[in-house]
Motif scaffolding. Structure first.
Motif, PDB file in Angstrom:
ATOM      1  N   GLY A  17       0.866  -1.181   0.000  1.00  0.00           N
ATOM      2  CA  GLY A  17       0.000   0.000   0.000  1.00  0.00           C
ATOM      3  C   GLY A  17       0.897   1.223   0.000  1.00  0.00           C
ATOM      4  N   PRO A  18       0.378   2.373   0.409  1.00  0.00           N
ATOM      5  CA  PRO A  18       1.247   3.538   0.503  1.00  0.00           C
ATOM      6  C   PRO A  18       2.208   3.361   1.675  1.00  0.00           C
ATOM      7  N   ASN A  39       1.509  -3.170   3.858  1.00  0.00           N
ATOM      8  CA  ASN A  39       0.224  -2.896   4.514  1.00  0.00           C
ATOM      9  C   ASN A  39      -0.863  -2.845   3.451  1.00  0.00           C
ATOM     10  N   CYS A  40      -2.094  -3.048   3.876  1.00  0.00           N
ATOM     11  CA  CYS A  40      -3.231  -2.904   2.951  1.00  0.00           C
ATOM     12  C   CYS A  40      -4.533  -2.819   3.743  1.00  0.00           C
ATOM     13  N   PRO A  41      -5.622  -2.338   3.116  1.00  0.00           N
ATOM     14  CA  PRO A  41      -6.904  -2.373   3.798  1.00  0.00           C
ATOM     15  C   PRO A  41      -7.408  -3.811   3.873  1.00  0.00           C
ATOM     16  N   PHE A  42      -8.165  -4.136   4.921  1.00  0.00           N
ATOM     17  CA  PHE A  42      -8.766  -5.468   5.070  1.00  0.00           C
ATOM     18  C   PHE A  42     -10.281  -5.355   4.994  1.00  0.00           C
ATOM     19  N   ASP A  43     -10.789  -4.218   5.484  1.00  0.00           N
ATOM     20  CA  ASP A  43     -12.215  -3.909   5.402  1.00  0.00           C
ATOM     21  C   ASP A  43     -12.308  -2.382   5.384  1.00  0.00           C
ATOM     22  N   ASP A  45     -13.008  -0.349   7.596  1.00  0.00           N
ATOM     23  CA  ASP A  45     -12.400   0.250   8.789  1.00  0.00           C
ATOM     24  C   ASP A  45     -11.415  -0.704   9.462  1.00  0.00           C
ATOM     25  N   GLU A  46     -10.775  -1.519   8.663  1.00  0.00           N
ATOM     26  CA  GLU A  46      -9.741  -2.411   9.193  1.00  0.00           C
ATOM     27  C   GLU A  46      -8.525  -2.389   8.258  1.00  0.00           C
ATOM     28  N   LEU A  47      -7.339  -2.430   8.864  1.00  0.00           N
ATOM     29  CA  LEU A  47      -6.099  -2.405   8.088  1.00  0.00           C
ATOM     30  C   LEU A  47      -5.233  -3.588   8.488  1.00  0.00           C
ATOM     31  N   ILE A  48      -4.415  -4.028   7.541  1.00  0.00           N
ATOM     32  CA  ILE A  48      -3.418  -5.057   7.845  1.00  0.00           C
ATOM     33  C   ILE A  48      -2.034  -4.434   7.754  1.00  0.00           C
ATOM     34  N   LEU A  49      -1.257  -4.584   8.818  1.00  0.00           N
ATOM     35  CA  LEU A  49       0.125  -4.129   8.840  1.00  0.00           C
ATOM     36  C   LEU A  49       0.995  -5.360   9.038  1.00  0.00           C
ATOM     37  N   VAL A  50       2.060  -5.467   8.274  1.00  0.00           N
ATOM     38  CA  VAL A  50       2.955  -6.619   8.422  1.00  0.00           C
ATOM     39  C   VAL A  50       4.191  -6.167   9.188  1.00  0.00           C
TER      40      VAL A  50
END
Ligand SMILES: Cc1cc2nc3c(=O)[nH]c(=O)nc-3n(C[C@H](O)[C@H](O)[C@H](O)COP(=O)(O)O)c2cc1C
Length: 184
Positions: A17-18, A39-43, A45-50
């Protein structure tokens, strides 16, 4: 014709993502920030960070820290590299002082966040087990703040020319654009 590349570089073709910066606090109240390309959106109002489990940020999150995710603008490469090149635990006061990174307080969580970001999200960890097992940090966004003058109330998105995010390419190289394109 396609070229079969070394899988160590596969992520560079995919990109993330950005660029984001992630802000937390230790259990003793020491604020910290790091940079993350994965990182990316999951929903909505939810985000995934690695996150690498060894980061100070990960330790802070495991210890229950609230999380602020900021999206820096394309002029903030310097700050991204400063936050992304040293562990918070190795800084004498905190990383912001040591690396001379300007911050402001996030609105509700009152965590220091990089000044001048395009947007920031106040978040809480959503799945402790997933984070502990895989380092996948699934967070629930509690509040989302965007630069007021850059946001279009009609389309509910960034105005033309404003979405100048950075995307990681390799080492200290990023790409940016900010143009809105469509097929209309
Ligand atoms: C451009 C860039 C992208 C990065 N992306 C990630 C990432 O996606 N995930 C991650 O765990 N670390 C990533 N890092 C590394 C962390 O930002 C870096 O190790 C940081 O010093 C960790 O800080 P902390 O230990 O204070 O939390 C990145 C660093 C840079 C410079």
């Amino acid at each position: 014709m396609y070229k079969n590349i070394d899988l160590n570089h596969a992520y560079r073709a995919f990109t993330g993502g950005p660029m984001i910066c992630i802000f937390t606090k230790s259990k003793d109240g020491v604020p910290n920030g790091m940079s993350a390309a994965w990182n990316c959106p999951f929903d909505t109002d939810e985000l995934i960070l690695v996150l690498d489990k060894g980061h100070t940020t990960s330790e802070n999150i495991r210890n229950g820290s609230k999380i602020v995710v900021a999206v820096p603008n394309s002029n903030q490469i310097d700050e991204i590299l400063k936050l992304g090149s040293i562990h918070g635990r190795d800084c004498s006061v905190n990383k912001f002082v040591e690396q001379k990174v300007d911050t402001e307080e996030s609105e509700l969580f009152k965590l220091p966040v990089i000044k001048g970001a395009l947007a920031y999200f106040e978040c809480e960890l959503n799945d402790k087990a997933l984070f502990e097992d895989k380092g996948i940090c699934l967070v629930k966004v509690k509040n989302c703040y965007v630069q007021e003058n850059m946001w279009d109330e009609v389309s509910n998105s960034f105005k033309k020319g404003c979405l100048n995010t950075l995307h990681h390419v390799s080492e200290a190289v990023f790409c940016t654009g900010g143009e809105l394109v469509s097929n209309d």
